[in-house]
Motif scaffolding. Structure first.
Motif, PDB file in Angstrom:
ATOM      1  N   VAL A  54     -13.934  38.333  52.853  1.00 42.76           N
ATOM      2  CA  VAL A  54     -13.226  39.264  51.971  1.00 42.76           C
ATOM      3  C   VAL A  54     -11.983  39.845  52.646  1.00 42.76           C
ATOM      4  N   ARG A  55     -10.885  39.830  51.906  1.00 43.08           N
ATOM      5  CA  ARG A  55      -9.667  40.518  52.365  1.00 43.08           C
ATOM      6  C   ARG A  55      -9.625  41.900  51.732  1.00 43.08           C
TER       7      ARG A  55
ATOM      8  N   PRO B 157     -14.173  29.158  38.123  1.00 42.17           N
ATOM      9  CA  PRO B 157     -12.795  29.066  38.602  1.00 42.17           C
ATOM     10  C   PRO B 157     -12.332  27.644  38.907  1.00 42.17           C
TER      11      PRO B 157
ATOM     12  N   SER C 295     -15.951  34.772  46.245  1.00 40.99           N
ATOM     13  CA  SER C 295     -16.578  33.459  46.412  1.00 40.99           C
ATOM     14  C   SER C 295     -17.705  33.539  47.433  1.00 40.99           C
TER      15      SER C 295
ATOM     16  N   LEU D  88      -6.426  32.536  52.345  1.00 41.95           N
ATOM     17  CA  LEU D  88      -7.825  32.897  52.092  1.00 41.95           C
ATOM     18  C   LEU D  88      -8.514  31.942  51.120  1.00 41.95           C
TER      19      LEU D  88
ATOM     20  N   ALA E 163     -11.797  30.299  51.838  1.00 45.24           N
ATOM     21  CA  ALA E 163     -13.094  30.968  51.679  1.00 45.24           C
ATOM     22  C   ALA E 163     -13.906  30.327  50.562  1.00 45.24           C
TER      23      ALA E 163
HETATM   24  C1  LIG Z   1     -13.312  33.567  41.230  1.00 47.26           C
HETATM   25  C2  LIG Z   1     -12.719  34.511  42.230  1.00 47.26           C
HETATM   26  C3  LIG Z   1     -13.087  34.393  43.562  1.00 47.26           C
HETATM   27  C4  LIG Z   1     -12.548  35.258  44.512  1.00 47.26           C
HETATM   28  N1  LIG Z   1     -12.941  35.112  45.807  1.00 47.26           N
HETATM   29  C5  LIG Z   1     -12.467  35.974  46.730  1.00 47.26           C
HETATM   30  C6  LIG Z   1     -12.894  35.859  48.078  1.00 47.26           C
HETATM   31  O1  LIG Z   1     -13.682  34.985  48.450  1.00 47.26           O
HETATM   32  N2  LIG Z   1     -12.403  36.767  48.960  1.00 47.26           N
HETATM   33  C7  LIG Z   1     -11.522  37.762  48.591  1.00 47.26           C
HETATM   34  O2  LIG Z   1     -11.123  38.560  49.445  1.00 47.26           O
HETATM   35  N3  LIG Z   1     -11.083  37.870  47.319  1.00 47.26           N
HETATM   36  C8  LIG Z   1     -11.537  37.014  46.388  1.00 47.26           C
HETATM   37  N4  LIG Z   1     -11.124  37.140  45.085  1.00 47.26           N
HETATM   38  C9  LIG Z   1     -10.141  38.170  44.747  1.00 47.26           C
HETATM   39  C10 LIG Z   1     -10.818  39.512  44.502  1.00 47.26           C
HETATM   40  O3  LIG Z   1     -11.719  39.431  43.406  1.00 47.26           O
HETATM   41  C11 LIG Z   1      -9.744  40.543  44.169  1.00 47.26           C
HETATM   42  O4  LIG Z   1      -8.881  40.701  45.276  1.00 47.26           O
HETATM   43  C12 LIG Z   1     -10.413  41.843  43.794  1.00 47.26           C
HETATM   44  O5  LIG Z   1      -9.786  42.407  42.698  1.00 47.26           O
HETATM   45  C13 LIG Z   1     -10.434  42.857  44.876  1.00 47.26           C
HETATM   46  O6  LIG Z   1     -11.056  44.010  44.342  1.00 47.26           O
HETATM   47  P1  LIG Z   1     -10.582  45.443  44.772  1.00 47.26           P
HETATM   48  O7  LIG Z   1     -11.336  46.419  43.934  1.00 47.26           O
HETATM   49  O8  LIG Z   1     -10.693  45.596  46.239  1.00 47.26           O
HETATM   50  O9  LIG Z   1      -9.058  45.455  44.424  1.00 47.26           O
HETATM   51  P2  LIG Z   1      -8.366  46.142  43.138  1.00 47.26           P
HETATM   52  O10 LIG Z   1      -8.240  47.617  43.446  1.00 47.26           O
HETATM   53  O11 LIG Z   1      -9.079  45.719  41.909  1.00 47.26           O
HETATM   54  O12 LIG Z   1      -6.974  45.406  43.122  1.00 47.26           O
HETATM   55  C14 LIG Z   1      -5.965  45.581  44.089  1.00 47.26           C
HETATM   56  C15 LIG Z   1      -4.691  45.004  43.493  1.00 47.26           C
HETATM   57  O13 LIG Z   1      -4.795  43.581  43.323  1.00 47.26           O
HETATM   58  C16 LIG Z   1      -4.650  43.226  41.938  1.00 47.26           C
HETATM   59  N5  LIG Z   1      -5.660  42.207  41.681  1.00 47.26           N
HETATM   60  C17 LIG Z   1      -6.975  42.376  41.714  1.00 47.26           C
HETATM   61  N6  LIG Z   1      -7.612  41.219  41.523  1.00 47.26           N
HETATM   62  C18 LIG Z   1      -6.662  40.289  41.354  1.00 47.26           C
HETATM   63  C19 LIG Z   1      -6.689  38.905  41.130  1.00 47.26           C
HETATM   64  N7  LIG Z   1      -7.835  38.214  41.058  1.00 47.26           N
HETATM   65  N8  LIG Z   1      -5.509  38.250  41.015  1.00 47.26           N
HETATM   66  C20 LIG Z   1      -4.352  38.908  41.110  1.00 47.26           C
HETATM   67  N9  LIG Z   1      -4.268  40.238  41.344  1.00 47.26           N
HETATM   68  C21 LIG Z   1      -5.406  40.922  41.454  1.00 47.26           C
HETATM   69  C22 LIG Z   1      -4.917  44.487  41.173  1.00 47.26           C
HETATM   70  O14 LIG Z   1      -4.245  44.478  39.931  1.00 47.26           O
HETATM   71  C23 LIG Z   1      -4.365  45.532  42.101  1.00 47.26           C
HETATM   72  O15 LIG Z   1      -2.972  45.617  42.021  1.00 47.26           O
HETATM   73  C24 LIG Z   1     -11.624  36.268  44.124  1.00 47.26           C
HETATM   74  C25 LIG Z   1     -11.252  36.379  42.779  1.00 47.26           C
HETATM   75  C26 LIG Z   1     -11.784  35.515  41.854  1.00 47.26           C
HETATM   76  C27 LIG Z   1     -11.374  35.658  40.418  1.00 47.26           C
END
Ligand SMILES: Cc1cc2nc3c(=O)[nH]c(=O)nc-3n(C[C@H](O)[C@H](O)[C@H](O)COP(=O)(O)OP(=O)(O)OC[C@H]3O[C@@H](n4cnc5c(N)ncnc54)[C@H](O)[C@@H]3O)c2cc1C
Length: 285
Positions: free
Chosen positions: A84-85, A269, A69, A130, A133
Motif C-alpha cells: 500500500v502507498r 480490474p 490488490s 506500484l 503490487a
Molecule cells: C482494483 C484496485 C486495486 C488497487 N490496488 C492498490 C494497491 O495494491 N496498493 C495501493 O496502494 N493502492 C491500490 N489502489 C488504489 C487505492 O484504492 C486508492 O489509492 C485509494 O483511494 C486510497 O484510499 P485513501 O482513502 O487512502 O485515499 P483517498 O483519501 O480516498 O484519496 C486520495 C486522493 O486520491 C484520489 N483517488 C483515490 N483513489 C483513486 C483511484 N483509484 N484512482 C485515481 N485517484 C484516486 C482521491 O480522489 C484523492 O484525491 C487500488 C485501486 C483499485 C481500484
C-alpha cells in the motif's frame, strides 16, 4: 469468502467486513509498505481464497475503505499481503498502524489475471511503479506452476528507489523468471537502462502469437504498452490491463468506478485490451 471472485456470492455477502490483525509490515519503497494480515476468525481465514489480480476492500472504522490488490501467493495460507502507498485518508491511517493492530477487510473482488490460461505461452508482465503490487501474486503463481513457456517481468519506476520488491528479484530469477528493470531518472548507483518500460518491450516479445501481456500501471503507460505489443503482432485479446478507478462499494452498486458500460469493481480490474481499447481513448470516460 469461499472462492475466487466469490465474495459477492458468499453466504456472508459482500458487505461483511472481517476483523484482521497486522502480523507483519515490510517497508518497500518510499511511502509504500506491505502489510501481512491475518483474519481473526479461524473459519473465515481457512476458507479465504483469492485469485491473482483480485483485490480486497480494507476498512478502518471511522475513516473509510480503500480497494487494495492482494499481493501474496494465492497458494499461501494464513496471512494475506497488501502492498500500500500512503496517499490519502485510509492509506495514511494504515501507515500509522503497527504490528498487532486491527483492520477489517472484505473481499476478494474483481476479475483475476488469466494465469490459468497461459499453458505453453510466453507471459510478459509489464509493471509501472506500484502496479507491480497487483501482479506479484501472478508472478508467484506462474513461477511455481511453470505451465507457461516463459515468464518475463518488465518493471519501470521513476527512480531506482521506486523499484518494488527489489529484494525478491533474485528469488524470482532462481525460479526461472526473467526480470528487467528500467528507471526514468538514474542516480549515481544505477547501472541499468534509463527510459520507459515500453523501451524494454521489443526484446521481451519473441513470438507475438505466443505472447500474453499482463500490464498494470498508469493509464497512458498501459495504452502505450498495449499499442506497442499490438504493433509487434500480439493480438489485442492477449493483452490484459488492470484498471484502477476510484471505487467505493466494490459490488457494482454505487457507480463510482463506472467505465462506459463497465463497472471496474465487477467487470475488472483485469480486462482484455480488445474489450476496452476504444474506451481508453476517450478521456472523459
Ligand atoms: C482494483 C484496485 C486495486 C488497487 N490496488 C492498490 C494497491 O495494491 N496498493 C495501493 O496502494 N493502492 C491500490 N489502489 C488504489 C487505492 O484504492 C486508492 O489509492 C485509494 O483511494 C486510497 O484510499 P485513501 O482513502 O487512502 O485515499 P483517498 O483519501 O480516498 O484519496 C486520495 C486522493 O486520491 C484520489 N483517488 C483515490 N483513489 C483513486 C483511484 N483509484 N484512482 C485515481 N485517484 C484516486 C482521491 O480522489 C484523492 O484525491 C487500488 C485501486 C483499485 C481500484
Amino acid at each position: 469468502m469461499s472462492g475466487p471472485s466469490s465474495a459477492a456470492a458468499s453466504r456472508e455477502g459482500p458487505w461483511r467486513a472481517h476483523a484482521a490483525r497486522i502480523r507483519g509490515i515490510t517497508p518497500e519503497t518510499p511511502g509504500v509498505q506491505t502489510y501481512e494480515l491475518e483474519v481473526e476468525d479461524v473459519l473465515v481465514r481457512d476458507r479465504y481464497r483469492f485469485a491473482a489480480g483480485q483485490f480486497n476492500m480494507l476498512y478502518l472504522p471511522g475513516i473509510g475503505e480503500a480497494a487494495i490488490s492482494v499481493s501474496s501467493d494465492p497458494a499461501g495460507r494464513g496471512t494475506i499481503a497488501h502492498t500500500v502507498r500512503a496517499v490519502g485518508n485510509v492509506t495514511d491511517a494504515l501507515a500509522r498502524l503497527g504490528r498487532g493492530d486491527q483492520v477489517f477487510l472484505r473481499g476478494p473482488f474483481g476479475t483475476p489475471w488469466p494465469v490459468g490460461e497461459v499453458t505453453g505461452r510466453d507471459v510478459v508482465i509489464v509493471a509501472g511503479g506500484l502496479g507491480l503490487a497487483s501482479q506479484r501474486a501472478a508472478i508467484l503463481c506462474l513461477a511455481a506452476g511453470r505451465a507457461c513457456r516463459s515468464v518475463t517481468v518488465l518493471h519501470g519506476a521513476k527512480t531506482p528507489d521506486g523499484l518494488l520488491y527489489a529484494r525478491e528479484y533474485d528469488t524470482w530469477r532462481a525460479a526461472g523468471v526473467v526480470v528487467h528493470t528500467i528507471v526514468n531518472e538514474a542516480d549515481r548507483f544505477w547501472g541499468g537502462p534509463v527510459g520507459l518500460v515500453t523501451d524494454l518491450l521489443a526484446h521481451a516479445i519473441g513470438d507475438p502469437s505466443a505472447a500474453t501481456i499482463l500490464c498494470c500501471g498508469p493509464d497512458p503507460m498501459m495504452v502505450g504498452v498495449a499499442e506497442a505489443a499490438i504493433g509487434r503482432g500480439v493480438a489485442a485479446s492477449d493483452v490484459f490491463l488492470s484498471l484502477e478507478r476510484n471505487m467505493a462499494c466494490a459490488v457494482a452498486h454505487c457507480g463510482l468506478c463506472q467505465f462506459g458500460p463497465l463497472f471496474i469493481c465487477r467487470d475488472g480490474p483485469v480486462l482484455p485490451y480488445a474489450r476496452i481499447a476504444a474506451l481508453m481513448r476517450i478521456p472523459q470516460v
